[in-house]
Design an enzyme around this catalytic site. Sequence first.
Site, PDB file in Angstrom:
ATOM      1  N   ASP A   6      53.241  37.505  21.161  1.00  0.00           N
ATOM      2  CA  ASP A   6      53.805  38.731  21.744  1.00  0.00           C
ATOM      3  C   ASP A   6      54.614  38.359  22.973  1.00  0.00           C
ATOM      4  O   ASP A   6      54.084  37.780  23.928  1.00  0.00           O
ATOM      5  CB  ASP A   6      52.708  39.727  22.132  1.00  0.00           C
ATOM      6  N   ASN A  11      55.020  37.522  30.566  1.00  0.00           N
ATOM      7  CA  ASN A  11      54.265  36.512  29.834  1.00  0.00           C
ATOM      8  C   ASN A  11      54.488  36.601  28.334  1.00  0.00           C
ATOM      9  O   ASN A  11      54.791  37.677  27.802  1.00  0.00           O
ATOM     10  CB  ASN A  11      52.757  36.662  30.100  1.00  0.00           C
ATOM     11  N   ILE A  12      54.302  35.472  27.668  1.00  0.00           N
ATOM     12  CA  ILE A  12      54.233  35.417  26.207  1.00  0.00           C
ATOM     13  C   ILE A  12      52.770  35.160  25.844  1.00  0.00           C
ATOM     14  O   ILE A  12      52.202  34.129  26.241  1.00  0.00           O
ATOM     15  CB  ILE A  12      55.126  34.298  25.645  1.00  0.00           C
ATOM     16  N   VAL A  13      52.168  36.103  25.146  1.00  0.00           N
ATOM     17  CA  VAL A  13      50.782  35.936  24.691  1.00  0.00           C
ATOM     18  C   VAL A  13      50.828  35.243  23.337  1.00  0.00           C
ATOM     19  O   VAL A  13      51.557  35.657  22.437  1.00  0.00           O
ATOM     20  CB  VAL A  13      50.053  37.289  24.568  1.00  0.00           C
ATOM     21  N   ASP A 109      55.303  46.301  21.281  1.00  0.00           N
ATOM     22  CA  ASP A 109      53.963  46.000  21.798  1.00  0.00           C
ATOM     23  C   ASP A 109      53.076  47.234  21.775  1.00  0.00           C
ATOM     24  O   ASP A 109      51.878  47.159  21.471  1.00  0.00           O
ATOM     25  CB  ASP A 109      54.041  45.420  23.215  1.00  0.00           C
ATOM     26  N   ASP A 129      47.931  49.324  28.694  1.00  0.00           N
ATOM     27  CA  ASP A 129      48.401  47.942  28.643  1.00  0.00           C
ATOM     28  C   ASP A 129      48.984  47.599  30.006  1.00  0.00           C
ATOM     29  O   ASP A 129      50.020  48.133  30.411  1.00  0.00           O
ATOM     30  CB  ASP A 129      49.448  47.776  27.538  1.00  0.00           C
TER      31      ASP A 129
END
Length: 254
Positions: A6, A11-13, A109, A129
């Site tokens: 994601d 950030n990139i999860v 998301d 979120d």
Amino acid sequence: MILAVDIGNTNIVVGCIDGDRICFVERLSTVSTRTELEYAISFKNVLELYDIHFSRLEGGIISSVVPPVTNIVKRSVEKVLGKEVMVVGPGVKTGLNIIMDNPREVGSDRIVNAVAVVHEYPVPAAIIDMGTATTICVVDEKKNYIGGAIIPGMRIAADTLTARTAQLPKISLEPPARLIGKNTIDCMKSGVFYGNAALIDGMLDRMEEEMGQKLTIVATGGLAKALIPHCRHDIILDDALLLKGLKIIYDKNH
């Protein structure tokens, strides 16, 4: 086993999901100037850290709210896996009915989170979120996505406070020893931290009042673990919510 990614504004999860088991959840920085190769090396290093060889992965899925980075990350994941990777967007089956003025405007998301909540938790529900922005989305008792609210995130609030004032320093996002601060830094921490906790509690009160129903409340995102325990509502923390939603969507399309 699949690789789920994601891409958020900060950030990139990234995580691996084996059946219903989340093998790991990690975060990388979202950097628009990074090349396809640099991202590929980062993903490869994370997989090696958890002793997962790319040959064990049957595929991958990506959701993104950062269009300039989406294709770079997609190509980098495909470079590592040697397989085509799905991107959540138009034409991808989610099973979610979105009741909005323009459903295409809803961030992927938020859709992915809602898919996971509908699958795992009682509805009606609110989904918090906490990332660069804090979003609160609502799913009704018929499992329809009906809307929500977008709020400046804690870090945006803190950075704006520092940038727009002459004498206020940068602060860490953690609770001070007491609500009523005794120095400038603790006063700022109190305002940003407890102010956001009170904001979330207040928004949830008003949403339940508008719905005329109690909501199951689920929270996720990078800042949720620190803040949510200080809220007064009964809120379920689920750090892997996005990855669960991505796995559900992946399965629906295979």
